[in-house]
Design an enzyme around this catalytic site. Structure first.
Site, PDB file in Angstrom:
ATOM      1  N   PRO A   1      -3.580  13.141  25.894  1.00  0.00           N
ATOM      2  CA  PRO A   1      -3.918  13.586  24.538  1.00  0.00           C
ATOM      3  C   PRO A   1      -3.212  12.772  23.458  1.00  0.00           C
ATOM      4  O   PRO A   1      -1.991  12.682  23.430  1.00  0.00           O
ATOM      5  CB  PRO A   1      -3.446  15.038  24.508  1.00  0.00           C
ATOM      6  CG  PRO A   1      -3.269  15.430  25.925  1.00  0.00           C
ATOM      7  CD  PRO A   1      -2.913  14.188  26.653  1.00  0.00           C
ATOM      8  N   GLU A   2      -3.992  12.169  22.598  1.00  0.00           N
ATOM      9  CA  GLU A   2      -3.486  11.526  21.388  1.00  0.00           C
ATOM     10  C   GLU A   2      -4.128  12.267  20.217  1.00  0.00           C
ATOM     11  O   GLU A   2      -4.639  13.365  20.391  1.00  0.00           O
ATOM     12  CB  GLU A   2      -3.844  10.031  21.380  1.00  0.00           C
ATOM     13  CG  GLU A   2      -3.273   9.277  22.576  1.00  0.00           C
ATOM     14  CD  GLU A   2      -3.613   7.791  22.573  1.00  0.00           C
ATOM     15  OE1 GLU A   2      -3.864   7.235  21.489  1.00  0.00           O
ATOM     16  OE2 GLU A   2      -3.624   7.180  23.654  1.00  0.00           O
TER      17      GLU A   2
ATOM     18  N   LYS B   1       0.211  14.247  17.432  1.00  0.00           N
ATOM     19  CA  LYS B   1      -0.461  14.620  18.675  1.00  0.00           C
ATOM     20  C   LYS B   1      -0.176  16.064  19.050  1.00  0.00           C
ATOM     21  O   LYS B   1      -0.469  16.482  20.166  1.00  0.00           O
ATOM     22  CB  LYS B   1       0.032  13.725  19.823  1.00  0.00           C
ATOM     23  CG  LYS B   1      -0.045  12.242  19.554  1.00  0.00           C
ATOM     24  CD  LYS B   1       0.638  11.477  20.679  1.00  0.00           C
ATOM     25  CE  LYS B   1       0.707   9.999  20.352  1.00  0.00           C
ATOM     26  NZ  LYS B   1       1.478   9.248  21.343  1.00  0.00           N
TER      27      LYS B   1
ATOM     28  N   ARG C   1       5.105  -1.307  27.987  1.00  0.00           N
ATOM     29  CA  ARG C   1       3.895  -0.486  27.972  1.00  0.00           C
ATOM     30  C   ARG C   1       2.667  -1.373  27.978  1.00  0.00           C
ATOM     31  O   ARG C   1       2.592  -2.346  27.237  1.00  0.00           O
ATOM     32  CB  ARG C   1       3.866   0.362  26.700  1.00  0.00           C
ATOM     33  CG  ARG C   1       4.865   1.462  26.683  1.00  0.00           C
ATOM     34  CD  ARG C   1       4.364   2.652  27.458  1.00  0.00           C
ATOM     35  NE  ARG C   1       5.351   3.727  27.436  1.00  0.00           N
ATOM     36  CZ  ARG C   1       6.366   3.810  28.299  1.00  0.00           C
ATOM     37  NH1 ARG C   1       6.526   2.914  29.227  1.00  0.00           N
ATOM     38  NH2 ARG C   1       7.202   4.810  28.212  1.00  0.00           N
TER      39      ARG C   1
END
Length: 281
Positions: free
Chosen positions: A2-3, A57, A264
């Site tokens: 979830p963003e 978020k 990342r």
DNA sequence: AGCTCTTCCTGAAAGC
DNA sequence: TGCTTTCAGGAAGAGC
């Protein structure tokens, strides 16, 4: 994971379906899932849900009881979901918190989070204000172009790092950062203050466009994301670079999508997203 | 200031 | 087949 778009979809569904409901009971599975305010849990019983908002978020639910307001902030982290349950049955593993409700079709709102990155917090108004001020920067859908340009010129940090820096701009995570940068034709590692005004404006526009379209499509269901009502988001179909290592660039430039090694994972097209140094003449 | 490393945590996938 | 290892990933904090 979830963003912003997924949190926004969740917040909208909650607003639509559980505002006005009365809490009949709160159940906490593991107490360490509540970062703050566990001792106030009893207060929420018989309170009425009066609003639901998204910050970054996170989803923040407002409760009213006897003219007082308190809040529940749900950080979804990587794997956290808020889910409706119409027919309360045995809950699945990794359900850490349940709001039982009266006065709505949805009898429960459950917080499910297998990896437990992300917590719940129970706040009063002052606690919430402090939490919001400390944690969330500009909302990407609210920030003005001028504010955004100023932000970029004020730091040398990498563009993708900046886009994902929640205290500065709150809501963008790895998936959307990659998608936005590809559409803006900017390299993830480009220094923010080296981006010219034209490109920075393009970035601003793509940020808004990608996030808004993703919300419209219900978010991106990557791995196990579901909206509270159990539906999947469709924006994954619009992904151009995220998790597309080795596939041809959608711009048909001839290059293939690359995944940066090291930190990342960044997904980008080495041809369309070149590192540029602004000409300082 | 901004980068890197570490920790948190689980389940899927890869390795043997 | 079945065990062990690796890894992803958001956020915060430490150290450089």
């Amino acid at each position: 994971m979830p963003e912003l778009p997924e949190a926004e979809v969740a917040a909208r569904q909650l607003r639509e379906r559980v505002v006005g409901a009365i809490v009949s009971d709160c159940w906490v599975g593991r107490e360490d899932i509540v970062r703050e305010g566990l001792s106030s849990l009893a207060w929420y019983r018989r309170a009425r849900i009066s609003g639901v908002e998204r910050r970054g978020k996170s989803v923040i639910i407002t409760f009213l009881r006897e003219e007082q307001a308190r809040f529940l902030a749900a950080e979804l982290g990587m794997t956290g979901l808020l889910l409706f349950q119409r027919t309360p049955t045995k809950f699945p593993q990794h359900t850490h918190f349940i709001l039982r409700l009266e006065g709505t079709v949805e009898r429960e709102v459950r917080y499910w989070n297998p990896r437990r990155f992300g917590r719940l917090s129970l706040f009063d108004q002052a606690g919430l204000d402090q939490y919001v001020a400390r944690r969330f920067g500009h909302d990407p859908l609210v920030i003005s172009l001028n504010q955004f340009l100023e932000l970029l010129s004020s730091t040398r940090s990498r563009l993708k790092t900046l886009l994902m820096y929640q205290q500065v701009i709150a809501g963008i995570g790895n998936i959307y950062a990659n998608e936005i940068l590809f559409r803006a034709r900017l390299h993830p590692d480009q220094s923010a203050n080296q981006v010219g005004e034209e490109a920075a404006t393009r970035l601003y526009e793509m940020m808004g466009a990608v996030l808004r379209e993703a919300i419209t499509m219900g978010g991106s269901s990557v791995r196990d994301y579901f909206a509270p009502d159990g539906t999947e988001g469709q924006y994954k179909r619009r992904h151009l670079v995220y998790a597309k290592t080795g596939e041809p660039c959608p711009n048909v430039c001839g290059a293939t999508i690359r995944r940066s090694v090291g930190e990342r994972s960044s997904f980008y097209c080495p041809t369309c997203q070149r590192m540029r140094r602004r000409c300082v003449s």
